[in-house]
Design a protein around this motif. Structure first.
Motif, PDB file in Angstrom:
ATOM      1  N   CYS A   1       0.841  -1.216   0.000  1.00 51.06           N
ATOM      2  CA  CYS A   1       0.000   0.000   0.000  1.00 51.06           C
ATOM      3  C   CYS A   1       0.870   1.256   0.000  1.00 51.06           C
ATOM      4  CB  CYS A   1      -0.937  -0.014   1.196  1.00 51.06           C
ATOM      5  SG  CYS A   1      -0.095   0.090   2.773  1.00 51.06           S
ATOM      6  N   ALA A   2       0.264   2.336  -0.355  1.00 47.80           N
ATOM      7  CA  ALA A   2       0.997   3.597  -0.475  1.00 47.80           C
ATOM      8  C   ALA A   2       1.543   4.072   0.854  1.00 47.80           C
ATOM      9  CB  ALA A   2       0.065   4.661  -1.060  1.00 47.80           C
TER      10      ALA A   2
ATOM     11  N   THR B   1       4.625   1.874   1.828  1.00 44.54           N
ATOM     12  CA  THR B   1       5.785   2.198   0.989  1.00 44.54           C
ATOM     13  C   THR B   1       6.395   3.531   1.400  1.00 44.54           C
ATOM     14  OG1 THR B   1       4.793   0.978  -0.845  1.00 44.54           O
ATOM     15  CG2 THR B   1       6.551   2.535  -1.378  1.00 44.54           C
TER      16      THR B   1
END
Length: 557
Positions: free
Chosen positions: A239-240, A243
């Motif tokens: 997932c953003a 990361t």
């Protein structure tokens, strides 16, 4: 008072100038010599219609100019109303071009013919056969009686009250017509207004309704997409947020080596905080998004009502629909307000009518009081002019209110003993008409403000001693007004303070009309000609001297 009269290029007159006396001016001359032409020119100066065919020379313009002394006649208001400079000396001028174009001037300022007539009417009063015809008119007779009885101020008061009543009546009728028309539309406008009022438009947000409907209609799609977005932001292994968190850890490990690395880590931390907030809001929106077919149907029905109203009233949006509702409110409300205004106007009109009726009664009473004196004085003057059995009766009736009051009058006359007085048109001959008008003008001489009176052969039908008396009467009038009298009678000619002679002069190419003031000797000769014709005897000359002697004038030889 007329000081100077100039006529150029009119009919038989090439050029003419006359400076009349302030008293009685007599104009004589053979028939057709140009006396009536002079009157026509004066009529143009006072605003009568022009005709280019009356030009003496068709290649030059006609100019008629009169200079007047007006300082004693209180004409300032008239000049002000016409936006003209006032001066004690007033010059009227009329010009007619060969093409027929007419121009009028007062003191060298261009004016309309109506303005020229208004001012001219206060400077000269021309009595002619037309006046004799007017004498048979009921309105003209009433005006004469009001002047005689000094009732002009009272009549003016009544006129103001009557005009106020008529204005209110006109306004009332117009408002009633408006109310009748509005009443025809009231039911339809009330229906339209009721429809808009029931729609409860004030708290409605059409854009918000349309947006909510779209969301409800696509709730399943929205919920799925929000779930996917949340998965990508926070709930998956890659997932953003995860990361970005890893990247932030790596940057923190190298931040001590460079200020740039430390700033980059701080910026990434800020983005991570914002990303967490976005993920939380997406999660909240995803949980709250639920399909609600009933709610969607309800909102769509509401929008359908709004769309139908907008099409019906040809409005594109909600503000336009609100404006239509306000217009209908005013139209419906105005009908109710019109009733109130009509009630108020009717009350004011009734009050104005009562006031006008009261003023008319007062005016009528004053008139009736003056009738006997008018009848007696006019009968006495007529008797002195050779009609000993003349009888004047003022017949009076009461009619509806009008511009002159409620009185309808008719001056009845008979010249014969024992005869029943009749209307003037039936009872009076031409000569009697002339004497009647002369006597009336004499009675009004000190009651009217007309400075100059012009009599055109008012002595028609009289002769001998009666003509002498007419001359004396006009001499007395001349102490109040400047008089100009055109006459064929020697007795009248002898009564004048100044005597003008109009004659024709034959040229090789055409005949022209001229005028000159006669000397005392020339007056004797002219009056003798009037008595006895082209070749007067010594007796005619003696009679002329005697006539002139009657007015105290010194006569040579």
């Amino acid at each position: 008072m007329l000081l100077d009269l100039r006529i150029q290029n009119y009919a038989l007159i090439e050029q003419l100038e006359m400076r009349p006396s302030p008293l009685l001016n007599i104009i004589t001359g053979e028939t057709g010599a140009g006396k009536s032409i002079m009157l026509g020119a004066i009529g143009l100066l006072l605003g009568n219609r022009a005709d280019s065919r009356m030009l003496f020379n068709n290649e030059r313009k006609c100019v008629i100019e009169g200079q007047f002394d007006i300082k004693n006649y209180q004409l300032q208001d008239i000049f002000e109303s016409e936006d003209l400079d006032y001066d004690a000396q007033c010059i009227l001028r009329r010009e007619i071009s060969p093409s027929g174009k007419s121009r009028a001037f007062v003191n060298d300022t261009p004016v309309t013919l109506e303005a020229l007539r208004k001012i001219g009417a206060n400077l000269m009063d021309i009595h002619s056969q037309h006046d004799t015809l007017l004498l048979g008119d009921a309105v003209f007779q009433l005006n004469l009686l009001d002047l005689y009885a000094n009732l002009v101020p009272t009549r003016t008061q009544y006129g103001n009250a009557y005009r106020q009543y008529r204005r209110l009546e006109t306004d009332l009728r117009a408002l009633e017509d408006q109310a009748a028309q509005a009443s025809k539309e009231l039911d339809y406008n009330s229906f339209l207004l009721s429809e808009l009022e029931e729609a409860n438009l004030d708290k409605e947000d059409q854009d918000a309704l349309e947006q909510e409907v779209k969301q409800l209609e696509h709730a399943e799609e929205i919920k799925y997409k929000l779930s996917q977005a949340l998965h990508g932001l926070r709930d998956s292994e890659s997932c953003a947020t995860g990361t970005m968190k890893d990247a932030s850890t790596l940057l923190s490990q190298v931040a001590g080596y460079s200020e740039t690395f430390r700033e980059l880590r701080q910026r990434l931390e800020s983005c991570l905080i914002e990303l967490h907030d976005i993920a939380d809001e997406v999660e909240t929106a995803e949980r709250q998004t639920e399909g609600d077919p009933a709610r969607a149907e309800e909102l769509q029905a509401r929008l359908t009502v709004l769309y139908n109203l907008q099409r019906k009233h040809q409005r594109r949006d909600m503000p336009g629909l609100l404006e239509t509702r306000e217009d209908l409110r005013q139209k419906v409300g105005s009908v109710l307000n019109l009733d109130k205004e009509i009630t108020r106007l009717r009350k004011d009109s009734d009050a104005a009518l009562a006031q006008a009726t009261k003023q008319a009664a007062r005016l009528s009473e004053s008139r009736r009081k003056a009738f006997p004196k008018f009848e007696k004085e006019l009968s006495t003057l007529l008797a002195d002019l050779g009609m000993p059995h003349a009888r004047i009766v003022v017949e009076h009736k009461t009619g509806p209110l009008g511009a002159s009051g409620s009185d309808v009058v008719s001056i009845l006359f008979t010249a014969n003993k024992g005869a029943q007085p009749q209307t003037l048109s039936k009872a009076a001959s031409g000569g009697e008409f002339s004497r009647l008008m002369l006597c009336i003008k004499y009675m009004l001489a000190d009651k009217t403000a007309l400075p100059t009176i012009v009599f055109d052969e008012i002595d028609t039908g009289i002769s001998g001693e009666i003509a002498v008396k007419v001359g004396r009467m006009m001499q007395q009038m001349a102490h109040k007004h400047q008089l100009v009298a055109i006459s064929h009678l020697p007795q009248m000619a002898a009564a004048g303070d100044t005597h003008y002679f109009v004659y024709k002069e034959d040229r090789p190419d055409r005949t022209v009309s001229r005028i000159r003031q006669l000397s005392p000797d020339e007056r004797i000769k002219e009056i003798a000609h009037m008595i006895a014709g082209a070749k007067p005897s010594e007796n005619a000359f003696q009679s002329a001297r005697e006539l002139l002697a009657l007015r105290g004038e010194e006569v040579a030889g």
